[in-house]
Design a protein around this motif. Structure first.
Motif, short mmCIF file in Angstrom:
data_model
loop_
_atom_site.label_atom_id
_atom_site.label_comp_id
_atom_site.label_asym_id
_atom_site.label_seq_id
_atom_site.Cartn_x
_atom_site.Cartn_y
_atom_site.Cartn_z
N UNK A 1 0.72 -0.98 0.00
CA UNK A 1 -0.01 -0.23 0.22
C UNK A 1 0.94 1.12 0.29
N UNK A 2 0.76 2.02 -1.09
CA UNK A 2 1.40 3.65 -1.20
C UNK A 2 1.71 4.04 0.34
N UNK B 1 7.38 0.64 0.51
CA UNK B 1 6.83 0.43 -0.63
C UNK B 1 7.62 0.74 -1.80
N UNK B 2 7.80 -0.62 -2.56
CA UNK B 2 8.75 -0.58 -4.15
C UNK B 2 8.08 -0.07 -5.13
N UNK C 1 -3.59 -12.39 -2.27
CA UNK C 1 -3.62 -12.62 -0.66
C UNK C 1 -4.15 -10.79 -0.39
N UNK C 2 -3.99 -10.13 0.49
CA UNK C 2 -4.07 -8.35 0.42
C UNK C 2 -3.97 -7.77 1.89
N UNK C 3 -2.45 -7.38 2.39
CA UNK C 3 -2.61 -6.20 3.46
C UNK C 3 -2.05 -5.42 3.44
N UNK C 4 -1.89 -4.45 3.97
CA UNK C 4 -1.30 -3.04 3.42
C UNK C 4 0.38 -3.11 3.36
N UNK D 1 -4.37 -2.39 -2.70
CA UNK D 1 -5.78 -3.27 -2.34
C UNK D 1 -6.13 -3.79 -3.73
N UNK D 2 -5.84 -3.24 -5.26
CA UNK D 2 -5.34 -4.01 -6.16
C UNK D 2 -3.85 -4.56 -6.60
N UNK D 3 -3.74 -6.00 -6.78
CA UNK D 3 -2.32 -6.22 -6.78
C UNK D 3 -1.77 -6.24 -7.97
#
Length: 462
Positions: A375-376, A381-382, A434-437, A442-444
């Protein structure tokens, strides 16, 4: 009641495919049922050639870390592994192989009931003046890696030239930078990493230059110049000379099928052995082949390819060992997945590049997106760039390339599974990833690319 005769399996090659096959066959059949004799011309067995650049660069502290199983460990499992012994001839009609003991010079014939050819690949050495001079190295085997380290330890100068910018060339350039060398990479392609499309290769080019590596693209080597005592001193192209105290050849590899060719076994257009799904050499009931010396089916294009990767070699060995041992297994093919890195930049690809799709006669849409690994708003976050190819009209996924920071490379596995399953980009947009920050937006990024590809495919519809 007559006793059944013990069969003999002969294995040529003591690395991934050969020893995986021997080990799997031994699990299935005991020494009283199956005698196993394996020949290896080098000093090492069952090692990770893929790890050599990391050993040379110092990430892996010692050679033995790369050895999965020593000759002594194989022998403890009733596998007669003969090191420093080179097979020089396969007599198919007579069911036997001729071997040469490289230490004593002794030759002998060994008969077989079943034969496994796992002779691997050899580095491409261009037929140029000076290519065999001291200080010029390939890096295919642990012996090669040791020879290079010995040269680095005894060479006073700190200038290195790497010829070629594929996986080995790029990884060796980073290894030499880590060792404090000034590194120049001479590459015949427009951009490094010809396994990527040039627009994605450009991202790798920039990263390499940021590391302090001098990139020379669109350049063909014409000769290697030698100096004192015949040692290499420079690499020459038509336009320039690049001083070198050490030269590493990273041009790629070819299947090592000299023995197979001389024995009249079937080879493909890339020079690799041709097998059926059970990894049996076509037209030969009792001969199997696997690893870097074979060609494999590309499941996307339907063509045979040569891909030298330890993952395939180990799978081939498992399949061969199961079949030799009386079971049944197949190797259906590959989608062409590969990952690498340059410093913190991760590089990944699977499926077809644009030129592969054109060659296969496929019409397609190509889309590129930029996203982040997390998440930005989450720390560290890269950025990553994802390129996706989808077939027109059907929307079938054809290929994915990813270049970016931490978390970029292994995302390609999502695409590899989707390719193997024959999914469309529209189906991919619904994947429950799978999603978590800390792990993704949210959108891979893969899903963002798939959504863009869906739009492109719809727009191209007649």
């Amino acid at each position: 009641m007559s006793m059944s005769r013990t069969e003999r399996l002969v294995v040529i090659g003591g690395d991934a495919a050969g020893m995986s096959a021997a080990s799997q066959a031994r699990r299935m059949r005991g020494p009283d049922e199956l005698e196993i004799v394996a020949f290896e011309r080098g000093h090492f067995s069952s090692y990770s050639a893929c790890g050599i650049p990391y050993w040379v660069g110092g990430d892996v502290p010692e050679r033995d870390r790369l050895i999965a199983r020593s000759p002594a460990e194989h022998r403890e499992r009733a596998i007669d592994l003969r090191m420093r012994t080179e097979v020089t001839e396969i007599d198919v009609a007579g069911g036997r192989v001729r071997s040469l003991d490289l230490e004593t010079g002794a030759e002998e014939w060994t008969s077989y009931d079943k034969l496994v050819i796992a002779t691997g690949a050899r580095p491409i050495r261009p037929d140029l003046p000076g290519v065999d001079a001291p200080g010029v190295h390939g890096v295919q085997t642990l012996d090669d890696g040791q020879a290079l380290l010995d040269t680095l330890a005894t060479t006073e100068g700190r200038r290195a030239v790497v010829v070629g910018a594929g996986y080995i060339g790029v990884e060796m350039a980073e290894a030499l930078i880590n060792r404090g060398y000034e590194v120049t990479v001479v590459n015949r392609g427009k951009e490094p990493m010809s396994t990527l499309d040039p627009d994605m290769g450009r991202l790798v080019h920039t990263a390499m230059e940021n590391l302090g590596i001098t990139m020379v693209n669109d350049a063909e080597i014409t000769k290697l110049l030698t100096g004192d005592a015949g040692r290499v001193r420079a690499v020459a192209t038509e336009d320039a000379e690049y001083p070198a105290d050490v030269v590493v050849l990273g041009i790629g590899v070819r299947p090592e099928t000299t023995l197979a060719r001389a024995a009249g076994l079937p080879l493909g257009e890339h020079g690799g052995l041709l097998t059926d799904l059970a990894m049996r050499v076509r037209g030969h009931e009792n001969i199997w082949a696997g690893g870097d010396c074979v060609e494999v089916l590309d499941l996307i294009s339907g063509r045979e390819r040569h891909i030298a990767l330890g993952t395939h070699a180990n799978k081939h060995g498992q399949v061969i060992g199961s079949n030799v041992g009386g079971g049944y297994a197949t190797f259906p093919g590959v989608v062409g997945t590969a990952v690498s890195k340059v410093c913190d930049l991760e590089i990944a690809r699977t499926g077809l590049r644009e030129k592969d799709a054109h060659r296969a006669g496929l019409r397609f849409e190509a889309v590129t997106i930029e996203s982040t690994s997390r998440a930005g708003y989450y720390p560290d976050a890269d950025l990553m760039t994802v390129k996706m190819l989808a077939e027109r009209r059907t929307g079938r996924l054809l290929g994915v390339q990813i270049v970016g920071g931490e978390g970029a490379a292994k995302r390609v596995d999502i695409a590899a599974v989707a390719l193997t399953a024959g999914m469309t980009v529209e189906q991919m947009t619904s994947l429950d990833l799978g999603y978590a920050p800390p792990f993704s937006p949210v959108w891979d990024p893969i899903l963002v690319a798939a959504r863009k590809a869906v739009t492109a495919v719809r727009r191209s519809a007649p």
